[in-house]
Write an enzyme that holds these catalytic residues in place. Structure first.
Site, PDB file in Angstrom:
ATOM      1  N   HIS A 192       0.854  -1.195   0.000  1.00 46.91           N
ATOM      2  CA  HIS A 192       0.000   0.000   0.000  1.00 46.91           C
ATOM      3  C   HIS A 192       0.892   1.248   0.000  1.00 46.91           C
ATOM      4  CE1 HIS A 192      -2.955   2.972   1.128  1.00 46.91           C
ATOM      5  NE2 HIS A 192      -3.903   2.092   0.856  1.00 46.91           N
ATOM      6  N   GLU A 242      -4.071   1.975  -7.238  1.00 46.77           N
ATOM      7  CA  GLU A 242      -4.468   3.078  -6.363  1.00 46.77           C
ATOM      8  C   GLU A 242      -3.602   4.308  -6.638  1.00 46.77           C
ATOM      9  OE1 GLU A 242      -6.658   1.493  -2.702  1.00 46.77           O
ATOM     10  OE2 GLU A 242      -4.547   1.527  -2.196  1.00 46.77           O
TER      11      GLU A 242
END
Ligand code: PGA
Length: 221
Positions: free
Chosen positions: A95, A146
């Site tokens: 992430h 993302e």
């Protein structure tokens, strides 16, 4: 009808009491066969959440937000894959919040992926550019695209740009399923799900409130 994954990343949020409230509020959900829900609570809540899911007989899978790049041993503060495997089927790796705030390198991310895969935990590898895809050294089943500027800002990425990027990912990793993440909410989820090559979404902020999350699930299918 395509199969859709809706993943909820709680990040560093929620206590036991709040987690119980969340599961209480969503306990009446009907999960259509083509919808897979995966919740990523903080590690402290994995055991608790897995008990609640069993008690309430919910069609929800669990994931961890992180995994140690090492196996068991003298790695103070780390939680290894074997420990995660007791409660979770999935793990988030790479992430951007970890890449940026904890300086996780591509090498470390690959080590984490190896740990997960060797134990049968499915990694969802988060990427924000194509170089991060190119350096992934194993067969990855699930990739979450993302864009950094879309995360937690309310400025979700233009669906056309998402579509183009997913095509580029697929050129690199043909068999990977791709999720989109970045300011997904009940109002915009459909535009992403409607992209043919997108297999689902990774939701952060809007997954914390059970009613918002229910709205997302409702509009996902
Ligand atoms: P957001 O977070 O939905 O709050 O933008 C998504 C994520 O970071 O996974």
């Amino acid at each position: 009808m395509k199969n859709i994954i809706v993943a909820a990343n709680w990040k560093s949020n929620k206590t036991k009491r709040e987690a119980r409230q969340w599961f209480d509020e969503i306990s009446n959900i009907k999960t259509p066969d083509n919808l897979e829900i995966i919740v990523f609570p903080p590690l402290t809540l994995l055991d608790f959440a897995s008990n609640l899911i069993r008690e309430k007989n919910l069609q929800i899978k669990l994931g961890a937000q992180n995994v140690s790049p090492f196996g068991p041993g003298a790695y103070t503060g780390e939680i290894n894959g074997q420990q995660i495997k007791e409660f979770a089927d999935y793990v988030l790796i790479g992430h951007s919040e970890r890449r940026i705030n904890f300086h996780e390198s591509d090498e470390m991310i690959n080590r984490k992926i190896d740990q997960a895969l060797s134990l049968g935990i499915i990694p969802i590898v988060c990427v924000s550019n194509i170089n991060q895809v190119k350096v992934l050294n194993r067969k990855i089943q699930l990739i979450a695209y993302e864009p950094i500027e879309a995360i937690g800002t309310g400025n979700s990425e233009d669906p056309k740009t998402v579509e183009e990027f997913v095509e580029i990912i697929k050129e690199e990793k043909e068999n990977a399923q791709v999720l989109y993440g970045g300011s997904v909410n009940a109002g915009n989820i459909k535009t992403y799900i409607n992209i043919e090559q997108i297999s689902g979404v990774l939701v952060g902020g809007e997954s914390l409130d059970p009613l918002s999350f229910l709205g997302i699930l409702k509009n996902a299918v």
